[in-house]
Design a protein around this motif. Structure first.
Motif, mmCIF file in Angstrom:
data_model
loop_
_atom_site.group_PDB
_atom_site.id
_atom_site.type_symbol
_atom_site.label_atom_id
_atom_site.label_comp_id
_atom_site.label_asym_id
_atom_site.label_seq_id
_atom_site.Cartn_x
_atom_site.Cartn_y
_atom_site.Cartn_z
ATOM 1 N N PHE A 71 0.808 -1.210 -0.056
ATOM 2 C CA PHE A 71 -0.171 -0.104 0.200
ATOM 3 C C PHE A 71 1.120 1.341 0.061
ATOM 4 C CE2 PHE A 71 0.645 -1.006 4.818
ATOM 5 C CZ PHE A 71 1.043 0.237 5.072
ATOM 6 N N ARG A 72 0.317 2.306 -0.627
ATOM 7 C CA ARG A 72 0.847 3.724 -0.251
ATOM 8 C C ARG A 72 -0.217 4.407 0.555
ATOM 9 N NH1 ARG A 72 2.356 2.213 -5.451
ATOM 10 N NH2 ARG A 72 4.419 1.760 -5.582
ATOM 11 N N TRP A 73 0.025 5.299 1.296
ATOM 12 C CA TRP A 73 -0.870 6.262 1.915
ATOM 13 C C TRP A 73 -0.428 7.692 1.961
ATOM 14 C CZ3 TRP A 73 -1.170 6.755 8.076
ATOM 15 C CH2 TRP A 73 -2.313 7.368 8.387
ATOM 16 N N GLY A 74 -1.217 8.473 1.728
ATOM 17 C CA GLY A 74 -0.956 10.066 1.656
ATOM 18 C C GLY A 74 -2.247 10.746 1.225
ATOM 19 N N PRO A 75 -2.018 11.986 0.940
ATOM 20 C CA PRO A 75 -2.966 12.911 0.543
ATOM 21 C C PRO A 75 -3.939 12.566 -0.594
ATOM 22 C CG PRO A 75 -0.888 14.151 0.789
ATOM 23 C CD PRO A 75 -0.726 12.634 0.951
ATOM 24 N N SER A 76 -5.094 12.675 -0.516
ATOM 25 C CA SER A 76 -6.097 12.256 -1.436
ATOM 26 C C SER A 76 -6.097 13.084 -2.704
ATOM 27 C CB SER A 76 -7.821 12.152 -1.075
ATOM 28 O OG SER A 76 -7.944 13.456 -0.369
ATOM 29 N N ASP A 77 -5.300 14.371 -2.728
ATOM 30 C CA ASP A 77 -5.417 15.059 -3.859
ATOM 31 C C ASP A 77 -4.484 14.785 -5.003
ATOM 32 O OD1 ASP A 77 -3.036 15.982 -2.695
ATOM 33 O OD2 ASP A 77 -3.845 17.908 -2.049
ATOM 34 N N GLY A 78 -3.804 13.678 -4.786
ATOM 35 C CA GLY A 78 -3.015 13.429 -5.969
ATOM 36 C C GLY A 78 -1.255 13.590 -5.587
ATOM 37 N N ARG A 79 -1.026 14.381 -4.391
ATOM 38 C CA ARG A 79 0.424 14.559 -4.126
ATOM 39 C C ARG A 79 0.795 13.129 -3.997
ATOM 40 N NH1 ARG A 79 0.079 18.606 0.409
ATOM 41 N NH2 ARG A 79 -2.125 17.781 0.697
ATOM 42 N N PRO A 115 2.258 9.769 -2.033
ATOM 43 C CA PRO A 115 1.958 9.300 -0.846
ATOM 44 C C PRO A 115 3.350 9.409 0.291
ATOM 45 C CG PRO A 115 3.028 7.531 -2.329
ATOM 46 C CD PRO A 115 2.746 8.865 -2.894
ATOM 47 N N VAL A 116 2.858 9.496 1.407
ATOM 48 C CA VAL A 116 3.815 9.883 2.392
ATOM 49 C C VAL A 116 4.117 8.671 3.332
ATOM 50 C CG1 VAL A 116 4.051 10.927 4.766
ATOM 51 C CG2 VAL A 116 2.666 11.866 3.026
ATOM 52 N N VAL A 117 3.659 7.536 3.205
ATOM 53 C CA VAL A 117 3.954 6.100 3.742
ATOM 54 C C VAL A 117 3.674 5.088 2.863
ATOM 55 C CG1 VAL A 117 3.517 4.404 5.711
ATOM 56 C CG2 VAL A 117 3.153 6.984 5.970
ATOM 57 N N SER A 118 4.676 4.177 2.610
ATOM 58 C CA SER A 118 4.574 2.984 1.941
ATOM 59 C C SER A 118 4.847 1.618 2.765
ATOM 60 C CB SER A 118 5.751 2.977 0.645
ATOM 61 O OG SER A 118 5.485 3.824 -0.226
ATOM 62 N N GLY A 119 4.181 0.707 2.494
ATOM 63 C CA GLY A 119 4.324 -0.410 3.119
ATOM 64 C C GLY A 119 3.491 -1.735 2.672
ATOM 65 N N MET A 120 3.156 -2.783 3.424
ATOM 66 C CA MET A 120 2.346 -3.729 3.157
ATOM 67 C C MET A 120 1.715 -4.464 4.283
ATOM 68 S SD MET A 120 5.450 -6.884 2.681
ATOM 69 C CE MET A 120 6.649 -5.725 2.150
ATOM 70 N N ASP A 121 0.681 -5.101 3.873
ATOM 71 C CA ASP A 121 -0.144 -5.679 5.020
ATOM 72 C C ASP A 121 -0.176 -7.128 4.470
ATOM 73 O OD1 ASP A 121 -1.105 -3.847 6.585
ATOM 74 O OD2 ASP A 121 -2.750 -3.320 5.189
ATOM 75 N N ILE A 122 0.248 -8.066 5.476
ATOM 76 C CA ILE A 122 0.338 -9.426 5.463
ATOM 77 C C ILE A 122 -0.713 -10.320 6.418
ATOM 78 C CG2 ILE A 122 1.468 -11.596 5.608
ATOM 79 C CD1 ILE A 122 4.024 -9.530 4.832
ATOM 80 N N ALA A 123 -1.880 -11.159 5.875
ATOM 81 C CA ALA A 123 -2.599 -11.564 6.912
ATOM 82 C C ALA A 123 -2.656 -13.207 6.888
ATOM 83 C CB ALA A 123 -4.006 -11.051 6.612
ATOM 84 N N ARG A 124 -2.728 -13.736 8.020
ATOM 85 C CA ARG A 124 -3.347 -14.891 8.108
ATOM 86 C C ARG A 124 -4.563 -15.065 8.019
ATOM 87 N NH1 ARG A 124 -1.708 -17.262 13.140
ATOM 88 N NH2 ARG A 124 -2.558 -19.064 12.278
ATOM 89 N N THR A 125 -5.393 -16.096 7.399
ATOM 90 C CA THR A 125 -6.749 -16.195 7.437
ATOM 91 C C THR A 125 -7.175 -17.411 7.627
ATOM 92 O OG1 THR A 125 -7.053 -16.770 4.918
ATOM 93 C CG2 THR A 125 -6.944 -14.397 5.560
ATOM 94 N N ARG A 126 -8.406 -17.484 8.036
ATOM 95 C CA ARG A 126 -9.197 -18.971 8.176
ATOM 96 C C ARG A 126 -10.588 -18.955 8.010
ATOM 97 N NH1 ARG A 126 -8.492 -19.745 13.878
ATOM 98 N NH2 ARG A 126 -6.292 -20.616 13.353
ATOM 99 N N GLN A 127 -11.020 -19.702 7.008
ATOM 100 C CA GLN A 127 -12.294 -19.672 6.772
ATOM 101 C C GLN A 127 -13.140 -18.409 6.313
ATOM 102 O OE1 GLN A 127 -14.190 -21.587 10.429
ATOM 103 N NE2 GLN A 127 -13.598 -23.654 9.484
ATOM 104 N N GLY A 128 -12.261 -17.774 5.502
ATOM 105 C CA GLY A 128 -12.596 -16.643 4.973
ATOM 106 C C GLY A 128 -12.745 -15.289 5.997
ATOM 107 N N LEU A 129 -11.900 -15.417 7.061
ATOM 108 C CA LEU A 129 -11.744 -14.302 7.926
ATOM 109 C C LEU A 129 -10.244 -14.024 8.151
ATOM 110 C CD1 LEU A 129 -14.112 -15.337 10.781
ATOM 111 C CD2 LEU A 129 -14.609 -13.731 9.015
ATOM 112 N N ILE A 130 -10.008 -12.815 8.423
ATOM 113 C CA ILE A 130 -8.598 -12.300 8.864
ATOM 114 C C ILE A 130 -8.503 -12.650 10.308
ATOM 115 C CG2 ILE A 130 -7.093 -10.558 9.189
ATOM 116 C CD1 ILE A 130 -8.186 -9.308 6.638
#
Length: 124
Positions: free
Chosen positions: A85-93, A95-110
């Protein structure tokens, strides 16, 4: 309908962390996260769905005019999902933060979410 790990990663980013309405956000969390979900952030660990709802609201309130954008496609392997992901201003400037989410899931739930920050740029 049971969602795949990749689908859950898109829900996590776009329907939770981009959702300004707290009631809609809480409903999505209730539907897609285990009651005892654990969220690992760089500086804290959140336990349980109620704390997840509270922390998501806190994070969004800190920068209400920012949005999350996917950095590439969501992926999944067995019970693991990933989305950059990238996170920052919604006006097109840039992003300020870059990163990633990793999740373990079970039966369709995080059941466990890891947020990893890979870059923090100067705020615009």
């Amino acid at each position: 309908m049971t969602r795949s790990p990749a689908d859950l990663m898109r829900v996590n980013l776009l329907e939770v962390f981009n959702e300004p309405d707290p009631d809609r956000r809480a409903a999505v969390i209730a539907e897609h996260y285990a009651e005892d979900v654990v969220w690992h952030e760089p500086d804290r660990i959140i336990h349980g769905r109620a704390e997840f709802v509270r922390r998501a609201a806190e994070l969004l309130a800190g920068n209400p005019d920012w949005v999350f954008r996917p950095a590439g496609p969501a992926s999944g392997l067995d019970d693991i999902g990933h989305l950059g992901f990238r996170w920052g201003p919604s006006d097109g400037r840039p992003p300020v933060v870059s990163g990633m989410d990793i999740a373990r899931t079970r039966q369709g739930l995080i059941i466990e979410l890891y947020t990893i920050i890979t870059e923090i740029c100067q705020a615009p």
